[in-house]
Every structure is written in structure tokens, then in C-alpha cells.
Design a protein around this motif. Structure first.
Motif, PDB file in Angstrom:
ATOM      1  N   GLN A 148      56.422  73.520  -8.582  1.00 47.29           N
ATOM      2  CA  GLN A 148      56.708  73.973  -9.939  1.00 47.29           C
ATOM      3  C   GLN A 148      57.900  74.946  -9.934  1.00 47.29           C
ATOM      4  OE1 GLN A 148      53.336  75.947 -11.688  1.00 47.29           O
ATOM      5  NE2 GLN A 148      54.168  75.865 -13.736  1.00 47.29           N
ATOM      6  N   LEU A 149      57.888  75.906  -9.018  1.00 46.99           N
ATOM      7  CA  LEU A 149      58.981  76.873  -8.918  1.00 46.99           C
ATOM      8  C   LEU A 149      60.297  76.198  -8.531  1.00 46.99           C
ATOM      9  CD1 LEU A 149      57.104  79.828  -7.204  1.00 46.99           C
ATOM     10  CD2 LEU A 149      58.063  79.805  -9.517  1.00 46.99           C
ATOM     11  N   LEU A 150      60.231  75.191  -7.669  1.00 44.41           N
ATOM     12  CA  LEU A 150      61.442  74.458  -7.286  1.00 44.41           C
ATOM     13  C   LEU A 150      62.032  73.704  -8.476  1.00 44.41           C
ATOM     14  CD1 LEU A 150      60.420  73.116  -3.766  1.00 44.41           C
ATOM     15  CD2 LEU A 150      62.119  74.900  -4.292  1.00 44.41           C
ATOM     16  N   ARG A 151      61.176  73.123  -9.317  1.00 38.39           N
ATOM     17  CA  ARG A 151      61.653  72.441 -10.533  1.00 38.39           C
ATOM     18  C   ARG A 151      62.324  73.448 -11.469  1.00 38.39           C
ATOM     19  NH1 ARG A 151      56.477  70.209 -10.428  1.00 38.39           N
ATOM     20  NH2 ARG A 151      55.902  71.403 -12.276  1.00 38.39           N
ATOM     21  N   GLU A 206      44.374  81.373 -11.628  1.00 45.22           N
ATOM     22  CA  GLU A 206      43.540  80.686 -10.643  1.00 45.22           C
ATOM     23  C   GLU A 206      44.450  80.082  -9.582  1.00 45.22           C
ATOM     24  OE1 GLU A 206      41.238  77.797 -12.740  1.00 45.22           O
ATOM     25  OE2 GLU A 206      40.177  79.291 -13.913  1.00 45.22           O
ATOM     26  N   GLU A 207      43.885  79.721  -8.467  1.00 46.15           N
ATOM     27  CA  GLU A 207      44.657  79.110  -7.393  1.00 46.15           C
ATOM     28  C   GLU A 207      45.273  77.800  -7.873  1.00 46.15           C
ATOM     29  OE1 GLU A 207      43.849  77.420  -2.923  1.00 46.15           O
ATOM     30  OE2 GLU A 207      42.602  79.048  -3.663  1.00 46.15           O
ATOM     31  N   ASP A 208      46.529  77.577  -7.504  1.00 48.30           N
ATOM     32  CA  ASP A 208      47.234  76.372  -7.924  1.00 48.30           C
ATOM     33  C   ASP A 208      48.077  75.864  -6.757  1.00 48.30           C
ATOM     34  OD1 ASP A 208      48.778  74.376  -9.065  1.00 48.30           O
ATOM     35  OD2 ASP A 208      49.363  75.564 -10.793  1.00 48.30           O
ATOM     36  N   LYS A 209      47.715  74.702  -6.234  1.00 43.56           N
ATOM     37  CA  LYS A 209      48.421  74.156  -5.066  1.00 43.56           C
ATOM     38  C   LYS A 209      49.788  73.589  -5.419  1.00 43.56           C
ATOM     39  CE  LYS A 209      44.194  73.358  -2.604  1.00 43.56           C
ATOM     40  NZ  LYS A 209      43.326  72.522  -1.872  1.00 43.56           N
ATOM     41  N   GLY A 210      50.068  73.391  -6.690  1.00 43.84           N
ATOM     42  CA  GLY A 210      51.357  72.836  -7.107  1.00 43.84           C
ATOM     43  C   GLY A 210      52.386  73.900  -7.454  1.00 43.84           C
TER      44      GLY A 210
END
Length: 126
Positions: free
Chosen positions: A99-102, A91-95
């Protein structure tokens, strides 16, 4: 021939149903879009057909633990061993970007699988 009790038949049928459910993950149609029933179903599908979907990548680890977080797929390119993080969303996820940067930060700190990944190259995400 051994005698089969009803409890054996029930157990066998239950096991068969569970195996069948795993083998026949269903897609669902919601709001004009087709998607997997769960993110795990999507991940299972990607893993099963990884070489076909991503012929230029090598899957290193699925559900790679990064301290308190978990990256869906840690991969590298076949050509130059550049690390690639694939985070799957059903589903769409604005975070997603944060998340990828972490994940990128922790992967660079730990440098797991150094024998398979060239950490002198930037980490890509998909």
C-alpha cells in the motif's frame, strides 16, 4: 421566554450526544491490547495532537486522494521538506508495505504540494 416543545429537547439531546461521542472517543481493550474503536478515531487523535506526537513534521494533508486511493497523512519534515507518508492502522495489516509503495509511486507522479515538499529527496513512510 419561548416555549420549548419536546421535539426541540429531543433534537438538542441528540446533538449533544453526537458531540459528546465525538469528543469522548473511547479506547477499547481486546485480546490484551488497548486500541481505538476505529481507524477514524485514531486518525482524529493523531491530527489533534500532531505537533506533540511529531514535533519534527508538518502535516500537509489528511486523507490525501491519490487517484483511486487515499493516504491517511501526507507530511513533510520541518528541516528539509522531505515527503513523509503516514499510514495508520488500527489492526494488523499484511498489505501495508505494498500500500505504501503504491502511494509513493502516485505521489512521485503527481508531485502535489510541490511548494511544501522537496521531491528531490526520497519519500519516507511511517
Amino acid at each position: 421566554m419561548p416555549y420549548l416543545k419536546s421535539k426541540h429537547l429531543t433534537t438538542n439531546l441528540k446533538n449533544w450526544n453526537e458531540d459528546s461521542d465525538k469528543a469522548n472517543r473511547k479506547l477499547i481493550y481486546i485480546g490484551g491490547k488497548i486500541r481505538f474503536q476505529s481507524e477514524q478515531d485514531l486518525e482524529d487523535y493523531i491530527e489533534a495532537y500532531f505537533d506533540t506526537i511529531f514535533p519534527d513534521l508538518v502535516l500537509i494533508k489528511r486523507q490525501h486522494n491519490l487517484k483511486t486511493q487515499r493516504c491517511d497523512l501526507l507530511c513533510c519534515s520541518r528541516l528539509d521538506k522531505q515527503a513523509i507518508i503516514i499510514e495508520l492502522k488500527n489492526e494488523e495489516d499484511k498489505g501495508l508495505v505494498s500500500q505504501l509503495l503504491r502511494y509513493r509511486k502516485v505521489i512521485l507522479q503527481n508531485q502535489s504540494f510541490a511548494d511544501k515538499i522537496d521531491y528531490s529527496l526520497p519519500i519516507r513512510s511511517q
